[in-house]
Design a protein around this motif. Structure first.
Motif, PDB file in Angstrom:
ATOM      1  N   THR A  65      -0.961  42.729 -36.591  1.00  0.00           N
ATOM      2  CA  THR A  65       0.256  41.943 -36.391  1.00  0.00           C
ATOM      3  C   THR A  65       1.402  42.837 -35.940  1.00  0.00           C
ATOM      4  OG1 THR A  65      -0.419  40.317 -38.055  1.00  0.00           O
ATOM      5  CG2 THR A  65       1.934  40.437 -37.534  1.00  0.00           C
ATOM      6  N   LEU A  66       1.533  44.009 -36.565  1.00  0.00           N
ATOM      7  CA  LEU A  66       2.560  44.971 -36.156  1.00  0.00           C
ATOM      8  C   LEU A  66       2.348  45.407 -34.712  1.00  0.00           C
ATOM      9  CD1 LEU A  66       4.805  47.097 -36.585  1.00  0.00           C
ATOM     10  CD2 LEU A  66       3.076  48.572 -37.648  1.00  0.00           C
ATOM     11  N   ASP A  67       1.116  45.736 -34.369  1.00  0.00           N
ATOM     12  CA  ASP A  67       0.813  46.186 -33.006  1.00  0.00           C
ATOM     13  C   ASP A  67       1.154  45.105 -31.986  1.00  0.00           C
ATOM     14  OD1 ASP A  67      -0.259  48.025 -31.080  1.00  0.00           O
ATOM     15  OD2 ASP A  67      -2.117  46.859 -31.063  1.00  0.00           O
ATOM     16  N   ALA A  68       0.810  43.862 -32.305  1.00  0.00           N
ATOM     17  CA  ALA A  68       1.119  42.760 -31.389  1.00  0.00           C
ATOM     18  C   ALA A  68       2.629  42.576 -31.252  1.00  0.00           C
ATOM     19  CB  ALA A  68       0.470  41.467 -31.884  1.00  0.00           C
ATOM     20  N   ALA A  69       3.364  42.722 -32.370  1.00  0.00           N
ATOM     21  CA  ALA A  69       4.828  42.586 -32.316  1.00  0.00           C
ATOM     22  C   ALA A  69       5.439  43.701 -31.477  1.00  0.00           C
ATOM     23  CB  ALA A  69       5.398  42.608 -33.732  1.00  0.00           C
ATOM     24  N   VAL A  70       4.902  44.897 -31.583  1.00  0.00           N
ATOM     25  CA  VAL A  70       5.407  46.027 -30.788  1.00  0.00           C
ATOM     26  C   VAL A  70       5.108  45.817 -29.307  1.00  0.00           C
ATOM     27  CG1 VAL A  70       5.030  48.488 -30.306  1.00  0.00           C
ATOM     28  CG2 VAL A  70       5.407  47.706 -32.654  1.00  0.00           C
ATOM     29  N   GLN A  71       3.927  45.286 -29.004  1.00  0.00           N
ATOM     30  CA  GLN A  71       3.597  45.012 -27.603  1.00  0.00           C
ATOM     31  C   GLN A  71       4.551  43.967 -27.028  1.00  0.00           C
ATOM     32  OE1 GLN A  71       1.582  46.942 -26.048  1.00  0.00           O
ATOM     33  NE2 GLN A  71       0.698  47.935 -27.853  1.00  0.00           N
ATOM     34  N   ARG A  72       4.904  42.955 -27.826  1.00  0.00           N
ATOM     35  CA  ARG A  72       5.890  41.963 -27.352  1.00  0.00           C
ATOM     36  C   ARG A  72       7.253  42.620 -27.138  1.00  0.00           C
ATOM     37  NH1 ARG A  72       3.258  38.642 -31.097  1.00  0.00           N
ATOM     38  NH2 ARG A  72       4.833  39.085 -32.696  1.00  0.00           N
ATOM     39  N   LEU A  73       7.635  43.479 -28.059  1.00  0.00           N
ATOM     40  CA  LEU A  73       8.914  44.180 -27.928  1.00  0.00           C
ATOM     41  C   LEU A  73       8.935  45.044 -26.681  1.00  0.00           C
ATOM     42  CD1 LEU A  73      11.655  45.195 -29.017  1.00  0.00           C
ATOM     43  CD2 LEU A  73      10.365  46.857 -30.400  1.00  0.00           C
ATOM     44  N   ARG A  74       7.831  45.687 -26.398  1.00  0.00           N
ATOM     45  CA  ARG A  74       7.757  46.544 -25.204  1.00  0.00           C
ATOM     46  C   ARG A  74       7.872  45.720 -23.925  1.00  0.00           C
ATOM     47  NH1 ARG A  74       2.369  50.057 -23.782  1.00  0.00           N
ATOM     48  NH2 ARG A  74       3.314  51.668 -22.450  1.00  0.00           N
ATOM     49  N   THR A  75       7.251  44.541 -23.932  1.00  0.00           N
ATOM     50  CA  THR A  75       7.282  43.678 -22.750  1.00  0.00           C
ATOM     51  C   THR A  75       8.618  42.961 -22.611  1.00  0.00           C
ATOM     52  OG1 THR A  75       4.901  43.316 -22.979  1.00  0.00           O
ATOM     53  CG2 THR A  75       6.111  41.767 -21.590  1.00  0.00           C
ATOM     54  N   PRO A  77      12.046  43.504 -24.400  1.00  0.00           N
ATOM     55  CA  PRO A  77      12.971  44.143 -25.341  1.00  0.00           C
ATOM     56  C   PRO A  77      14.092  43.188 -25.747  1.00  0.00           C
ATOM     57  CG  PRO A  77      12.500  45.575 -23.468  1.00  0.00           C
ATOM     58  CD  PRO A  77      11.946  44.225 -23.125  1.00  0.00           C
ATOM     59  N   GLY A  78      14.433  43.219 -27.018  1.00  0.00           N
ATOM     60  CA  GLY A  78      15.483  42.357 -27.547  1.00  0.00           C
ATOM     61  C   GLY A  78      15.554  42.490 -29.050  1.00  0.00           C
ATOM     62  N   ASP A  79      16.715  42.138 -29.612  1.00  0.00           N
ATOM     63  CA  ASP A  79      16.906  42.307 -31.052  1.00  0.00           C
ATOM     64  C   ASP A  79      15.934  41.468 -31.868  1.00  0.00           C
ATOM     65  OD1 ASP A  79      18.906  44.149 -30.664  1.00  0.00           O
ATOM     66  OD2 ASP A  79      20.549  42.710 -30.913  1.00  0.00           O
ATOM     67  N   ARG A  80      15.669  40.252 -31.424  1.00  0.00           N
ATOM     68  CA  ARG A  80      14.771  39.390 -32.191  1.00  0.00           C
ATOM     69  C   ARG A  80      13.368  39.983 -32.266  1.00  0.00           C
ATOM     70  NH1 ARG A  80      14.704  33.053 -30.998  1.00  0.00           N
ATOM     71  NH2 ARG A  80      16.810  33.392 -31.810  1.00  0.00           N
ATOM     72  N   ASN A  81      12.860  40.466 -31.145  1.00  0.00           N
ATOM     73  CA  ASN A  81      11.528  41.064 -31.148  1.00  0.00           C
ATOM     74  C   ASN A  81      11.499  42.375 -31.920  1.00  0.00           C
ATOM     75  OD1 ASN A  81      10.332  38.998 -29.723  1.00  0.00           O
ATOM     76  ND2 ASN A  81      10.501  39.992 -27.728  1.00  0.00           N
ATOM     77  N   SER A 172      18.282  46.827 -30.224  1.00  0.00           N
ATOM     78  CA  SER A 172      17.334  47.004 -29.125  1.00  0.00           C
ATOM     79  C   SER A 172      17.969  47.731 -27.949  1.00  0.00           C
ATOM     80  CB  SER A 172      16.788  45.647 -28.671  1.00  0.00           C
ATOM     81  OG  SER A 172      17.838  44.813 -28.198  1.00  0.00           O
ATOM     82  N   GLY A 173      19.285  47.610 -27.815  1.00  0.00           N
ATOM     83  CA  GLY A 173      19.962  48.298 -26.720  1.00  0.00           C
ATOM     84  C   GLY A 173      19.953  49.804 -26.860  1.00  0.00           C
ATOM     85  N   ASP A 174      19.708  50.290 -28.059  1.00  0.00           N
ATOM     86  CA  ASP A 174      19.673  51.740 -28.301  1.00  0.00           C
ATOM     87  C   ASP A 174      18.288  52.338 -28.131  1.00  0.00           C
ATOM     88  OD1 ASP A 174      22.365  51.615 -28.941  1.00  0.00           O
ATOM     89  OD2 ASP A 174      21.981  51.386 -31.101  1.00  0.00           O
TER      90      ASP A 174
END
Length: 312
Positions: A65-75, A77-81, A172-174
């Motif tokens: 689940t963590l890995d999938a969340a990180v992949q979404r964040l990478r694709t 980027p945003g504070d929610r992800n 996420s901006g940082d």
């Protein structure tokens, strides 16, 4: 009465007499020893299946689940992800702390504690790695991170450094693109290492096909089932000559964790230092302690909440 029937009757009477003699002659100590051995076998089986295997199975699911969340964040980027990935990290970290109670066997033989949870994080080396990625001098992938870089640059604490600051998820901006690439590689390796940890207990061939295929593609060697030896002490294929040896390992590891917790509790609860404990950036110290205590409870009572068996 035919001779055949007569012979069968004599045989039946003979068996009955022998059985009665055995029951009368068998000393109470032998019965107690038999019952004790049977109970010990149940304790070892429940410890392996309901504590170790159940914990590692949960851990793999949460790291996935963590890995999938990180992949979404990478694709995207945003504070929610980023907050979703940080939340998934805390969940997986809590289950990881449960594994402290079984630091023997595969954890010790193959250094899974170091691969997934080495402390302290080597922040200067992590920052240097990020600089190399940013400059285009390093293209990091899972094999490179696993085989060529130190364990102090990966695992839970590397992911924590990339996700948190001052006890909260980062903005996420940082977070730079190189950090997202590094984070995605870290969580991919965590997923593989957690699957390998489970494989070391149940055997690679007993893993779900998807996990076994991922390990094979990543170059992991197949594992034999350590649990089979653990649950059958005295068997000619087991490294345990008697049941007392795995029982000693269970209790010794529990004592070790408890002894280490005593100063850790004081360090976390009695200190104003925000970096008390291992998790400097998420400030997860109290949750870490609770997880370790919960792991001791599970080991002692014979399994996870709601699915416990025979207690030691």
């Amino acid at each position: 009465m035919t001779s055949t029937l007569r012979n069968l009757l004599y045989l039946f009477l003979f068996v009955c007499l022998v059985s009665v003699f055995i029951l009368i002659a068998r000393p109470g100590a032998s019965i107690e020893a038999y019952l004790f051995e049977r109970k010990v076998a149940q304790v070892l089986a429940d410890y392996a299946d309901r504590t170790v295997v159940a914990t590692l199975s949960r851990l793999i699911g949460e790291i996935e689940t963590l890995d999938a969340a990180v992949q979404r964040l990478r694709t995207e980027p945003g504070d929610r992800n980023l907050e979703a990935a940080a939340s998934a990290w805390r969940t997986a970290r809590a289950t990881w702390q449960l594994t402290d109670a079984f630091g023997f066997g595969p954890a010790a033989h193959y250094n899974f504690d170091k691969q997934l949870g080495t402390w302290p994080l080597d922040r200067p080396l992590v920052d240097h790695t990020l600089q190399e990625i940013t400059a285009g001098r390093l293209k990091l992938d899972a094999r490179e991170l696993r085989e060529r870089l130190y364990s102090t640059r990966r695992g839970f604490l590397a992911a924590e450094y990339l996700l948190f600051r001052d006890g909260r998820p980062r903005s996420s901006g940082d977070v730079r693109a190189a950090e997202l690439d590094y984070l995605a590689t870290v969580t991919e390796v965590m997923r593989l290492e957690a699957s390998d940890f489970l494989a070391a207990w149940i055997g690679t061939d007993a893993l779900p096909a998807r996990q076994a295929q991922a390990l094979a593609a990543a170059g992991f060697a197949p594992r034999r089932a350590y649990a089979a030896e653990f649950k059958r002490p005295g068997d000619y294929l087991s490294r345990y000559p008697s049941a007392s040896v795995p029982l000693q390992e269970i209790m010794q590891d529990a004592f070790t964790v408890a002894e280490e917790l005593c100063p850790a509790v004081g360090e976390v609860l009695d200190s104003a230092d925000p970096q008390a404990g291992e998790t400097w950036y998420s400030r997860n110290g109290l949750a870490d302690l609770q997880g370790q205590l919960k792991g001791l409870e599970n080991a002692y009572l014979g399994g996870l909440d709601g699915a416990r068996g025979h207690s030691v």
